[in-house]
Write an enzyme that holds these catalytic residues in place. Structure first.
Site, PDB file in Angstrom:
ATOM      1  N   ALA A 158      35.198 -19.803 -16.595  1.00 43.90           N
ATOM      2  CA  ALA A 158      36.585 -20.134 -16.931  1.00 43.90           C
ATOM      3  C   ALA A 158      37.483 -19.293 -16.018  1.00 43.90           C
ATOM      4  O   ALA A 158      37.167 -18.141 -15.734  1.00 43.90           O
ATOM      5  CB  ALA A 158      36.856 -19.810 -18.394  1.00 43.90           C
ATOM      6  N   LYS A 159      38.577 -19.889 -15.584  1.00 44.18           N
ATOM      7  CA  LYS A 159      39.449 -19.181 -14.636  1.00 44.18           C
ATOM      8  C   LYS A 159      40.533 -18.456 -15.442  1.00 44.18           C
ATOM      9  O   LYS A 159      41.659 -18.947 -15.590  1.00 44.18           O
ATOM     10  CB  LYS A 159      40.031 -20.209 -13.642  1.00 44.18           C
ATOM     11  CG  LYS A 159      40.534 -19.607 -12.357  1.00 44.18           C
ATOM     12  CD  LYS A 159      40.803 -20.695 -11.340  1.00 44.18           C
ATOM     13  CE  LYS A 159      41.662 -20.218 -10.177  1.00 44.18           C
ATOM     14  NZ  LYS A 159      41.144 -19.114  -9.412  1.00 44.18           N
ATOM     15  N   ILE A 160      40.139 -17.308 -15.976  1.00 44.25           N
ATOM     16  CA  ILE A 160      40.962 -16.573 -16.949  1.00 44.25           C
ATOM     17  C   ILE A 160      41.740 -15.474 -16.239  1.00 44.25           C
ATOM     18  O   ILE A 160      41.164 -14.700 -15.467  1.00 44.25           O
ATOM     19  CB  ILE A 160      40.049 -15.955 -18.043  1.00 44.25           C
ATOM     20  CG1 ILE A 160      39.302 -17.059 -18.786  1.00 44.25           C
ATOM     21  CG2 ILE A 160      40.855 -15.077 -18.990  1.00 44.25           C
ATOM     22  CD1 ILE A 160      38.200 -16.562 -19.711  1.00 44.25           C
TER      23      ILE A 160
END
Ligand code: PMP
Length: 315
Positions: A158-160
């Site tokens: 996930a691109k958190i």
């Protein structure tokens, strides 16, 4: 609203506003705890067509929605809705140049405490001109002393926003030690990726890249490169890569939305191949540069026309 003729617009929490008005409180949850996720999308200007092509826009928004699920953010929008808002924003900004698009979905609550089960979700999107993000003449990279975050601690998939401290630590260490970029290893010592790029090696004519289970962000450029390799008849293997393999590879490159295809010419001060950009990297760069500007007939569906395509979302 205080917009001026030259001011850029942003999409902010449900409306198009001048960029200078797109502001959050210091109390915002995402600012305090990193509880946001984001994308980086490029759109390429094609002067011959008089058109701006948003590259792989829908795939980026599908990934954003997956990141949102991990963070329990519900935007109540589909990937097509997000494409439509983005195209409208680019048209409002009259973006007739190469542009970078940054959507951010985040916990907008002002409450204290790091948790995700908070129903206060917001979306903002801004755009800015962007040329090359990395030097495309060949990077000097090092293996980072920082380990790539692990899926069961803070998922790289996930691109958190908060997890980019891992990237920032690695990139900063590399730069302060005189390198251009870092390669991070997984906790068990296998090659994961760069600070904001996936990694691909070329070994006797075959592309080799770590599998999606190696704590990488599963890159859209990575998928693009693998598809272009198939078109060019270049074999591809997804497998674990050891650190010391990198010292003996024929070619090595990074790929990512920002990085595009960036050759790496040394690792830990060992030359990659003979230190020049290799032929496979060159072929893929050429194919990539055509595809992103809508010049590859087989992959026109990767390019969403922004101006002519008013009201149309590309796949
Ligand atoms: N890994 C990381 C950590 C990144 O930040 C990026 C940039 N988004 C990539 C890989 C490449 O992903 P993409 O090709 O989807 O931009």
């Amino acid at each position: 609203m205080a917009e001026t003729a030259n001011e850029t617009w942003a999409y902010f929490e449900g409306a198009f506003v001048p960029l200078s008005e797109a502001k959050v409180s210091v109390m915002t949850h995402a600012f305090n705890y990193g509880t946001g996720c984001f994308e980086g999308i490029r759109a390429y200007w094609n002067a011959d067509d008089g058109e701006l092509y948003a590259f792989q826009m829908k795939a980026h928004y599908e990934r954003l929605l997956r990141s949102c699920k991990t963070l329990m953010i519900d935007l109540k929008m589909s990937a097509d809705d997000l494409c439509e808002i983005t195209s409208e924003l680019l048209r409002r900004n009259d973006a007739r140049y190469d542009v970078y698009i940054r959507p951010l979905a985040y916990k907008s609550s002002l409450e204290l405490g790091p948790r995700l089960n908070i129903a206060a979700d917001a979306l903002t999107i801004y755009t800015r001109p962007l040329g090359n993000y990395l030097d495309d003449t060949g990077l000097s990279v090092c293996i980072s002393s920082w380990t790539r975050i692990d899926d069961n601690a803070a998922p790289a998939r996930a691109k958190i926003t908060g997890t980019y401290i891992n990237s920032a630590l690695a990139r900063t260490e590399a730069e302060l030690n005189g390198f251009d970029e870092a390669i991070m290893l997984t906790g068990d010592g296998h090659v994961a990726e760069g600070s904001a790029e996936n990694i691909v090696i070329v070994e006797r004519g075959t592309l080799v890249t770590p599998p999606t289970s190696e704590n990488i962000l599963v890159g859209i450029t990575r998928a693009t490169v693998l598809a272009l390799a198939a078109d060019l008849g270049i074999p591809v293997t997804e497998r674990r890569i050891d650190r010391s393999e990198l010292y003996g590879v024929d070619e090595l490159f990074f790929c990512g939305t920002g990085a595009q295809i960036t050759p790496v010419t040394s690792v830990d001060r060992r030359l990659v191949g003979d230190g020049a950009i290799g032929p496979v990297t060159h072929r893929l760069q050429a194919a990539f540069n055509r595809a992103v500007r809508g010049q590859d007939a087989m992959h026109r569906d990767w390019c969403a026309p922004v101006f002519a395509g008013a009201g149309v979302a590309a796949d």
